[in-house]
Every structure is written in C-alpha cells, then in structure tokens.
Design a protein around this motif. Structure first.
Motif, PDB file in Angstrom:
ATOM      1  N   ALA A   1       0.852  -1.193   0.000  1.00 56.00           N
ATOM      2  CA  ALA A   1       0.000   0.000   0.000  1.00 56.00           C
ATOM      3  C   ALA A   1       0.883   1.237   0.000  1.00 56.00           C
ATOM      4  O   ALA A   1       1.962   1.245   0.602  1.00 56.00           O
ATOM      5  CB  ALA A   1      -0.929   0.015   1.205  1.00 56.00           C
TER       6      ALA A   1
ATOM      7  N   ILE B   1       0.850   5.662   0.238  1.00 52.30           N
ATOM      8  CA  ILE B   1       0.083   6.839   0.652  1.00 52.30           C
ATOM      9  C   ILE B   1       0.744   8.105   0.116  1.00 52.30           C
ATOM     10  O   ILE B   1       1.939   8.325   0.304  1.00 52.30           O
ATOM     11  CB  ILE B   1       0.000   6.923   2.186  1.00 52.30           C
TER      12      ILE B   1
ATOM     13  N   VAL C   1      -4.511   6.936  -1.556  1.00 50.34           N
ATOM     14  CA  VAL C   1      -3.986   5.683  -1.024  1.00 50.34           C
ATOM     15  C   VAL C   1      -4.249   4.597  -2.065  1.00 50.34           C
ATOM     16  O   VAL C   1      -5.363   4.506  -2.596  1.00 50.34           O
ATOM     17  CB  VAL C   1      -4.676   5.293   0.308  1.00 50.34           C
TER      18      VAL C   1
ATOM     19  N   ILE D   1      -8.307   4.826   6.409  1.00 48.58           N
ATOM     20  CA  ILE D   1      -7.489   3.679   6.010  1.00 48.58           C
ATOM     21  C   ILE D   1      -7.724   2.505   6.952  1.00 48.58           C
ATOM     22  O   ILE D   1      -7.880   1.358   6.519  1.00 48.58           O
ATOM     23  CB  ILE D   1      -6.003   4.059   5.997  1.00 48.58           C
ATOM     24  N   GLU D   2      -7.739   2.797   8.223  1.00 50.07           N
ATOM     25  CA  GLU D   2      -7.979   1.752   9.229  1.00 50.07           C
ATOM     26  C   GLU D   2      -9.325   1.067   8.982  1.00 50.07           C
ATOM     27  O   GLU D   2      -9.428  -0.170   9.005  1.00 50.07           O
ATOM     28  CB  GLU D   2      -7.952   2.381  10.629  1.00 50.07           C
TER      29      GLU D   2
ATOM     30  N   ARG E   1     -11.038   0.946   6.141  1.00 53.77           N
ATOM     31  CA  ARG E   1     -11.021   0.214   4.875  1.00 53.77           C
ATOM     32  C   ARG E   1     -10.347  -1.152   5.051  1.00 53.77           C
ATOM     33  O   ARG E   1     -10.839  -2.162   4.552  1.00 53.77           O
ATOM     34  CB  ARG E   1     -10.294   1.040   3.808  1.00 53.77           C
ATOM     35  N   CYS E   2      -9.225  -1.169   5.736  1.00 53.33           N
ATOM     36  CA  CYS E   2      -8.511  -2.435   5.961  1.00 53.33           C
ATOM     37  C   CYS E   2      -9.361  -3.407   6.774  1.00 53.33           C
ATOM     38  O   CYS E   2      -9.402  -4.615   6.474  1.00 53.33           O
ATOM     39  CB  CYS E   2      -7.187  -2.178   6.670  1.00 53.33           C
TER      40      CYS E   2
ATOM     41  N   TRP F   1       3.922  -0.957   3.827  1.00 53.52           N
ATOM     42  CA  TRP F   1       3.362   0.365   3.562  1.00 53.52           C
ATOM     43  C   TRP F   1       4.467   1.296   3.068  1.00 53.52           C
ATOM     44  O   TRP F   1       5.585   1.276   3.584  1.00 53.52           O
ATOM     45  CB  TRP F   1       2.752   0.957   4.833  1.00 53.52           C
TER      46      TRP F   1
ATOM     47  N   ILE G   1      -3.669   1.517  12.197  1.00 57.04           N
ATOM     48  CA  ILE G   1      -3.659   0.846  10.899  1.00 57.04           C
ATOM     49  C   ILE G   1      -2.819  -0.426  11.009  1.00 57.04           C
ATOM     50  O   ILE G   1      -1.649  -0.369  11.397  1.00 57.04           O
ATOM     51  CB  ILE G   1      -3.056   1.760   9.818  1.00 57.04           C
TER      52      ILE G   1
END
Length: 223
Positions: free
Chosen positions: A77, A79, A88, A131-132, A134-135, A145, A171
């Motif tokens: 991933a 960013i 992202v 992001i947290e 989505r994961c 990352w 995350i």
C-alpha cells in the motif's frame, strides 16, 4: 542560422555497442521501459520521450482484469499525503508464473492495483481513520506500507509530521511504513518511465494490471 560543416549529429543504438556493455544490459532496458522510451534510451533518438504519458494504458481492452483481494499474495500500500487531495493505493504482488484472470501467466514481478482511496479535504488523522476502516472492512492484511518522503517533515500548523500521525494510528502493519529519499528514484519523470514500462515494455510484456472494480466512469477515484 546556417550550416555548420564542422558539426554533425550521429545516432547510435546501444545494441550496436552491446559487446562493450555489461551482459544483459540492453535486455534489462527492454524489460524495464516502454517501446516509446526505448527509442531514446536504447536507440538514442531525440524527442521520443515527449508528449504522451501512459500512452499504452488501456483499462477496458487490456489492463483491467477481474480481481479481488487474495490473502495468499503479498499486499502493498502507498500513501500520497495532502489535505486537499490525498491518495492511497493498495496493490498485490503476483509471483512468477501464477495464472491471472486475463489468461496470462504473471511475469516477475507483476502487480495488480486492487483498491484506491482518494478522499477530498481530510486531515492526516482523518485519513488514517479512513485507512484503518477500509482495511478492517475489506480484510486487507498489508505486508508493506510506503509513503511520500515529504510526509516525514513537520507540518507547520501542527508541529508533527504525517508519518508521525500515521505511525501512532491503529492501521494494521503500519509499523512497516517506509519511504525513499534517493533523488534518482524520487525524480517524477523516472517514476513515470517505470510505470510506462510496467504497463507495456519494449518486448510487449505487461506487469501492471488494475481490478475492474476501479472503473469510475470518468469520476475521480470511485472505489
């Protein structure tokens, strides 16, 4: 202004000089760069690298494939910070000779862009929470990352860097966060050239694919 008989322009291909180069040097250029850039980097032709960017990108006809997250493959991933328009991108690295849904065997290394997030007008704290979420919602387990090296500099308004904000978030796997400061690798035209080569290199090989679920109908980042 006028002829210059003492001057001349000569074009020479690196292929003609292969005997004086490291073994496999020309082949590595063919695998890395697009045919358009090969005209400059291998054939020594001026102007071949001008104008079109990602001219070989064809989402509907070639590069778009059916793909969903597969925990068996390594997940990466990246960013790109910026309160106004951060981004992202999630990708999966496909091992050599693994079969892709487009009826092709993966070349090594081969990547599939799996997912993207492009929210507008969010702080880094808010981006970290997005992001947290989505994961967690999609079950992503990110092995590595990456981020823009500018994210490691302090923000005048807050006195802390974007990297600091991320690393204190929840995350999963964010402790692997890294960035590159090598000026050669961070030079934007170099990055563009490498992506072009992944889309289709001089040999006609493709090593970068996109999940069809990313189709946005022209809108910015609907996914």
């Amino acid at each position: 202004g006028g002829a210059k008989p003492a001057h001349g322009v000569y074009h020479a291909s690196a292929r003609d000089n292969a005997a004086n180069l490291d073994a496999g040097f020309v082949g590595s250029l063919e695998r890395t760069y697009s045919a358009r850039l090969a005209k400059s980097l291998i054939e020594g032709r001026f102007g071949a690298a001008e104008h079109a960017v990602y001219g070989d990108f064809d989402f509907r006809g070639l590069h778009g494939i059916e793909w969903s997250y597969n925990p068996e493959f390594r997940t990466l991933a990246s960013i790109d910070f910026g309160r106004r328009r951060p981004a992202v991108v999630f990708a999966q690295e496909i091992p050599k000779m693994s079969w892709l849904p487009c009826d092709r065997a993966a070349l090594d290394p081969t990547y599939v862009i799996l997912d993207e997030m492009v929210p507008d007008d969010v702080t880094t704290d808010a981006l970290a929470k997005l992001i947290e979420d989505r994961c967690r919602e999609r079950g992503y387990r990110v092995d590595q990352w990456y981020c823009d090296p500018a994210g490691n500099t302090g923000q005048a308004a807050y006195g802390v860097s974007d990297v600091h904000v991320l690393t204190r978030s929840k995350i999963p796997g964010i402790e692997t966060l890294s960035w590159c400061t090598d000026p050669v690798l961070t030079f934007i035209p170099n990055g563009v050239a490498l992506v072009e080569g992944l889309l289709r290199n001089t040999r006609g090989e493709t090593r970068l694919w996109f999940a069809r679920s990313l189709a946005s109908g022209g809108a910015r980042g609907v996914g």
